[in-house]
Motif scaffolding. Structure first.
Motif: not given
Length: 258
Positions: A200-224
């Motif tokens: 599975v490959a995700f593609v994400a770009h642009g600064e509007e993804k900064q917060d959510v990308l950090s949440e998903v990768l750094d806090d994987p139990e986030t439930g998102l």
């Protein structure tokens, strides 16, 4: 080499979108080659949003064996195929109109069923069953590659934060009639299908993804929803992002020689 826990996501961060396009093209052609060597066909599922534009590195690429591709939609809007909201239209405009992929190997929704979302959803699930059930005899299909995007709210495909579909663990394809983003009616792969893929490959770009990308990768139990994409062994999860999206991420990057 970055050290990851076994089976942790692999994060590739590129300077800009062109870098993502090039890295993704090498990654997809390599995945395709492995699949063709193993079984002579390549099963891939695509989603919409900005993802179709990211596939331009495949156009005119001699390593791509288009006649062996079998393409499905990881989610699709319940609209005619020529409607501006259609993921199929976006993929056609950006990719299929420019490459020789057999039309019979691109699996679209049955637009005769637009007025009956339940039947349309069942019909799409049957398309998957035709491809996968006999070959794999598995409880869920095993795609060679599923390509996903992620919204700023952490949704992926048409699985939205807090929605009851997040708990669906039986169906292959499910439908939603109250999508928080228009159009309201969509069909979508469920988590078990996504998480049974080989890659599975995700593609994400642009600064509007900064917060959510950090949440998903750094806090994987986030439930998102995007954080719940965790392919079962031996599957593997990859992220293709640009440095703008990854600016707040602490998670280790893998050097970008894909």
């Amino acid at each position: 080499m970055a050290h990851h826990a076994p089976h942790a996501p692999i994060l590739f961060s590129f300077r800009n979108v062109d870098g993502i396009v090039g890295g993704l093209a090498s990654f997809i052609t390599k995945a395709q080659k492995e699949s063709l060597d193993k079984k002579g066909r390549f099963t891939i599922a695509l989603s919409g949003g900005s993802l179709p534009k990211m596939l331009s590195g495949l156009i005119g690429n001699p390593a791509v064996k288009w006649d062996k591709w079998h393409v499905y939609y990881a989610d699709e809007r319940v609209v005619p195929l020529d409607h501006p909201d259609s993921n199929h239209l976006a993929c056609t405009n950006e990719l299929f109109s420019k490459v020789p992929i057999p039309v019979s190997q691109i699996h679209t929704i049955d637009t005769d069923l637009l007025n009956d979302i339940e039947e349309l959803c069942d019909a799409y699930e049957k398309e998957l069953i035709r491809e996968f059930a006999q070959k794999d005899a598995a409880r869920f299909p095993v795609f060679d590659l599923i390509l996903l995007g992620m919204g700023p709210d952490g949704h992926t495909v048409s699985l939205f934060p807090g929605h009851e579909l997040l708990a669906e663990d039986d169906r292959w394809v499910a439908y939603i009639e109250d999508s928080p983003k228009p159009p309201a009616k969509r069909i979508t792969f469920t988590f078990p299908v996504i998480n049974h893929a080989a890659r599975v490959a995700f593609v994400a770009h642009g600064e509007e993804k900064q917060d959510v990308l950090s949440e998903v990768l750094d806090d994987p139990e986030t439930g998102l929803p995007a954080a719940r994409v965790r392919p079962a062994h031996p599957g593997q999860l990859y992220w293709f992002v640009d440095d703008a999206a990854a600016a707040k991420v602490k998670y280790p990057r893998t050097p970008t020689k894909v």
